[in-house]
Design a protein around this motif. Structure first.
Motif, PDB file in Angstrom:
ATOM      1  N   ASP A  56       0.844  -1.199   0.000  1.00  0.00           N
ATOM      2  CA  ASP A  56       0.000   0.000   0.000  1.00  0.00           C
ATOM      3  C   ASP A  56       0.879   1.249   0.000  1.00  0.00           C
ATOM      4  O   ASP A  56       1.998   1.237   0.513  1.00  0.00           O
ATOM      5  CB  ASP A  56      -0.891   0.032   1.252  1.00  0.00           C
ATOM      6  CG  ASP A  56      -2.092  -0.889   1.122  1.00  0.00           C
ATOM      7  OD1 ASP A  56      -2.346  -1.369   0.000  1.00  0.00           O
ATOM      8  OD2 ASP A  56      -2.771  -1.129   2.149  1.00  0.00           O
ATOM      9  N   ASN A  57       0.328   2.317  -0.537  1.00  0.00           N
ATOM     10  CA  ASN A  57       1.083   3.567  -0.617  1.00  0.00           C
ATOM     11  C   ASN A  57       0.675   4.544   0.476  1.00  0.00           C
ATOM     12  O   ASN A  57      -0.370   4.387   1.095  1.00  0.00           O
ATOM     13  CB  ASN A  57       0.872   4.218  -1.989  1.00  0.00           C
ATOM     14  CG  ASN A  57       1.360   3.333  -3.113  1.00  0.00           C
ATOM     15  OD1 ASN A  57       0.617   3.012  -4.036  1.00  0.00           O
ATOM     16  ND2 ASN A  57       2.603   2.896  -3.013  1.00  0.00           N
ATOM     17  N   PHE A  58       1.529   5.528   0.675  1.00  0.00           N
ATOM     18  CA  PHE A  58       1.221   6.594   1.643  1.00  0.00           C
ATOM     19  C   PHE A  58       1.860   7.890   1.141  1.00  0.00           C
ATOM     20  O   PHE A  58       2.703   7.869   0.231  1.00  0.00           O
ATOM     21  CB  PHE A  58       1.772   6.239   3.036  1.00  0.00           C
ATOM     22  CG  PHE A  58       3.245   6.004   3.036  1.00  0.00           C
ATOM     23  CD1 PHE A  58       4.139   7.058   3.143  1.00  0.00           C
ATOM     24  CD2 PHE A  58       3.749   4.715   2.875  1.00  0.00           C
ATOM     25  CE1 PHE A  58       5.502   6.842   3.093  1.00  0.00           C
ATOM     26  CE2 PHE A  58       5.119   4.491   2.812  1.00  0.00           C
ATOM     27  CZ  PHE A  58       5.989   5.556   2.928  1.00  0.00           C
ATOM     28  N   VAL A  59       1.413   8.981   1.744  1.00  0.00           N
ATOM     29  CA  VAL A  59       1.954  10.299   1.384  1.00  0.00           C
ATOM     30  C   VAL A  59       2.401  10.997   2.664  1.00  0.00           C
ATOM     31  O   VAL A  59       1.636  11.059   3.631  1.00  0.00           O
ATOM     32  CB  VAL A  59       0.887  11.170   0.697  1.00  0.00           C
ATOM     33  CG1 VAL A  59       1.431  12.574   0.416  1.00  0.00           C
ATOM     34  CG2 VAL A  59       0.396  10.532  -0.593  1.00  0.00           C
ATOM     35  N   ILE A  60       3.626  11.497   2.680  1.00  0.00           N
ATOM     36  CA  ILE A  60       4.083  12.298   3.816  1.00  0.00           C
ATOM     37  C   ILE A  60       4.029  13.756   3.380  1.00  0.00           C
ATOM     38  O   ILE A  60       4.558  14.123   2.325  1.00  0.00           O
ATOM     39  CB  ILE A  60       5.500  11.908   4.267  1.00  0.00           C
ATOM     40  CG1 ILE A  60       5.549  10.398   4.525  1.00  0.00           C
ATOM     41  CG2 ILE A  60       5.897  12.686   5.516  1.00  0.00           C
ATOM     42  CD1 ILE A  60       6.887   9.885   5.016  1.00  0.00           C
ATOM     43  N   LYS A  61       3.357  14.549   4.196  1.00  0.00           N
ATOM     44  CA  LYS A  61       3.119  15.945   3.826  1.00  0.00           C
ATOM     45  C   LYS A  61       4.192  16.874   4.378  1.00  0.00           C
ATOM     46  O   LYS A  61       4.802  16.577   5.397  1.00  0.00           O
ATOM     47  CB  LYS A  61       1.784  16.370   4.441  1.00  0.00           C
ATOM     48  CG  LYS A  61       0.707  16.655   3.424  1.00  0.00           C
ATOM     49  CD  LYS A  61      -0.604  16.919   4.124  1.00  0.00           C
ATOM     50  CE  LYS A  61      -0.875  18.394   4.257  1.00  0.00           C
ATOM     51  NZ  LYS A  61      -2.304  18.641   4.499  1.00  0.00           N
ATOM     52  N   ARG A  62       4.323  18.033   3.739  1.00  0.00           N
ATOM     53  CA  ARG A  62       5.197  19.116   4.211  1.00  0.00           C
ATOM     54  C   ARG A  62       6.647  18.667   4.390  1.00  0.00           C
ATOM     55  O   ARG A  62       7.201  18.704   5.490  1.00  0.00           O
ATOM     56  CB  ARG A  62       4.712  19.645   5.563  1.00  0.00           C
ATOM     57  CG  ARG A  62       3.463  20.444   5.437  1.00  0.00           C
ATOM     58  CD  ARG A  62       3.210  21.310   6.646  1.00  0.00           C
ATOM     59  NE  ARG A  62       1.844  21.726   6.572  1.00  0.00           N
ATOM     60  CZ  ARG A  62       0.838  21.064   7.143  1.00  0.00           C
ATOM     61  NH1 ARG A  62       1.073  20.012   7.895  1.00  0.00           N
ATOM     62  NH2 ARG A  62      -0.384  21.491   6.970  1.00  0.00           N
ATOM     63  N   VAL A  63       7.225  18.247   3.305  1.00  0.00           N
ATOM     64  CA  VAL A  63       8.627  17.810   3.367  1.00  0.00           C
ATOM     65  C   VAL A  63       9.495  18.609   2.405  1.00  0.00           C
ATOM     66  O   VAL A  63      10.602  18.190   2.075  1.00  0.00           O
ATOM     67  CB  VAL A  63       8.747  16.301   3.062  1.00  0.00           C
ATOM     68  CG1 VAL A  63       7.924  15.484   4.049  1.00  0.00           C
ATOM     69  CG2 VAL A  63       8.286  15.988   1.642  1.00  0.00           C
TER      70      VAL A  63
END
Ligand SMILES: Cc1ncc(COP(=O)(O)O)c(C=O)c1O
Lengths: 80, 447
Positions: free
Chosen positions: B390-397
């Motif tokens: 599964d995929n994920f997104v890390i914000k504000r990087v």
């Protein structure tokens, strides 16, 4: 391996351990598994029933099921 | 029909004690970035991959610029290269009107290659070689002197060069923030800065153009800027009195907080970070209240870094595995670790699923892929039940990661820019084994 006697579980997934006073919440399939464990000790049999009930691959189910059972042990809801 | 499957979970109910971030509704998924499906991005460019939104950069810049320019007539931003010196990113800032703020010869060359005019480059930092300085002097760049050794180094160089160095001094000062940053620049409060200024003014071959202070980073309140701006303005007036010389700018550095949540913070950054307007109000109030000649107000320079770029950067990745730790906690292993997400040492990064996952979350520790104990992305996060793959997104990087990342154990991934028309561009390629083949040399006897 036995799930503790008198473990209370509601349809909505609220679990109460009368021996310690601790409570837990489990999801829908968690409710099914605990109910199966109350009636049945053969894990293979339970896995087969779950597989019939839910849309899931056997390997994935087995992995998750074992993990869940370990967590029940971890919380002392199953005694060896 | 069989029932939809979700893996079984059990959570202990702790009476009355919601965990620190536990009261919030379930995580919403991030399915798209600027209209593009995140799975499409991963399928095309691999996992992990950094994504930068050009639209967000431009919007943030406009917000920040207008917060200051509506309060003060002469405002100039200079893009802090170290925050993100990818050329495409820098050029977006330069197109918006930003100058360049650099802290090494390498960054200086990057700015020149990005067609920034020499006199629009601010050269900061404690490390400038003779070669760097000669170039900067000949280009009429603004050299911010950090210490006396640098000042005398420049004085030496003036003996052989015909261009007049255009200089400012960097200062550190007590602004009520602890710990005080005193390692860069000349101290204001003990008079060291004043001594440096007098030394510069006595030299007939250089021009004192400005005064600079970068009081710290991730400043959670605007007040210290007010103190700093006021102290700098006071010093500018003192220079005017003694030397009849008006400096042309006041540079208050960077340091505005982005909306990331610092480790150990009690409330999420989204609730506590001051707005650009609040910072602008504090700084411009202080400058306007100083006694400048209305005909000859100094420029206000800003070297804002992370607050301008953090929101524009995303890191997309995949779950490698789940496991259960001996103490019962769930651990999820990601293909993103501290090697490419350096800021996970400072922030509790927000990590989102890419599909709606239902209401369940479990207290989870997020590990990176490195075979190293330090590789922890989140020590504890209420995380949905993602599976391997599964995929994920890390914000504000967007800030610091694409510069401070390490080539360690694995290779660094691509950076993809989504332009304002929704087109994708690779703006930095992933590393390959060839990077090593090209730079490592095997001696003859080991071949
Ligand atoms: C001199 C100087 N200017 C600007 C910045 C950018 O700071 P920030 O990203 O906190 O805005 C830094 C960062 O440390 C700095 O040292």
């Amino acid at each position: 391996m036995k799930i503790i006697k008198d473990l209370a579980i509601s349809e909505s997934g609220f679990v109460f351990n009368p021996l310690t006073g601790e409570s837990f919440s489990v999801n829908e399939i968690g409710v099914s598994i605990i109910n199966y464990l109350k009636k049945e000790e053969n894990l293979q049999q339970i896995l087969m029933s779950l597989h019939e009930e839910f849309d899931v691959e056997t390997n994935e189910l087995e992995k998750d099921f074992n993990d869940f059972v370990n967590m029940l042990k971890y919380h002392n809801l199953i005694l060896d | 029909m069989k029932k939809i499957y979700q893996r079984p979970t059990i959570t202990k109910i702790n009476e009355g004690m919601p965990s620190k971030f536990g009261n919030r509704a379930t995580l919403k998924a991030i399915t798209k970035i600027d209209g593009i499906d995140v799975h499409e991005i991963i399928n095309k460019y691999g996992s992990p991959v950094f994504v930068v939104s050009e639209k967000t950069i431009r919007e943030k810049y406009k917000q920040a610029y207008s917060a200051f320019s509506t309060r003060y007539p002469k405002v100039q931003f200079a893009w802090s290269y170290k925050t993100n010196y990818n050329d495409a990113v820098c050029r977006i800032f330069h197109q918006q009107g930003s100058w360049a703020e650099v802290v090494s010869g390498f960054e200086y060359q990057k700015a020149i290659n990005n067609s920034v005019a020499g006199n629009n480059i601010i050269f900061n930092g404690p490390s400038k070689s003779d070669e760097d300085l000669v170039l900067a002097i000949n280009n009429r760049s603004l050299i911010h002197i950090d210490h006396f050794d640098e000042l005398y180094q420049i004085i030496e160089l003036t003996k052989t060069l015909s261009e007049r160095p255009q200089v400012a001094i960097r200062m550190n000062m007590d602004t009520g923030v602890y710990p005080q940053w005193d390692r860069f620049g000349f101290n204001y409060d003990n008079g060291e800065a004043w001594t440096a200024i007098n030394r510069i003014m006595m030299n007939e071959k250089m021009d004192l153009r400005g005064l600079h202070a970068h009081i710290g980073t991730y400043m959670m309140t605007p007040e210290p800027y007010k103190v700093a701006a006021f102290k700098i303005a006071t010093l500018a007036n003192k220079i005017k009195q003694k030397w009849q010389h008006s400096i042309s700018y006041i540079d208050v550095g960077g340091g505005f907080a982005s909306q990331n949540t610092l480790k150990g913070a009690y409330l999420p950054g989204t609730d506590t970070t001051p707005s650009f307007d609040q910072y602008a109000q504090a700084i411009t109030d202080a400058i306007l209240s100083a006694d400048f000649d209305p005909q000859n107000m100094p420029f206000l320079f800003l070297e804002t870094g992370r607050a301008l770029i953090d929101d524009a950067g995303y890191l997309l990745g995949s779950v490698l595995a789940n496991k259960r730790l001996a103490d019962g906690r769930r651990a999820t292993i990601l293909d993103v670790g501290v090697n490419i997400l350096f800021t996970s040492f400072w922030y509790e990064h927000e990590v989102y699923p890419t599909k709606e996952t239902g209401f369940q979350t479990e207290d989870t520790i997020l590990y990176g892929p490195l075979c190293m104990n330090i590789d922890v992305v989140r020590q504890s996060i209420k995380f949905p039940l993602l599976k391997k793959g599964d995929n994920f997104v890390i914000k504000r990087v967007g800030a610091y990661n694409m510069t401070q990342w390490m080539q360690f154990i694995t290779l660094r991934p691509k950076i993809v820019l989504i332009d304002t028309n929704g087109e994708m561009h690779v703006i930095r390629n992933n590393e390959t084994l060839d990077v090593f083949k090209d730079s490592e040399i095997i001696p003859e006897h080991l071949r």
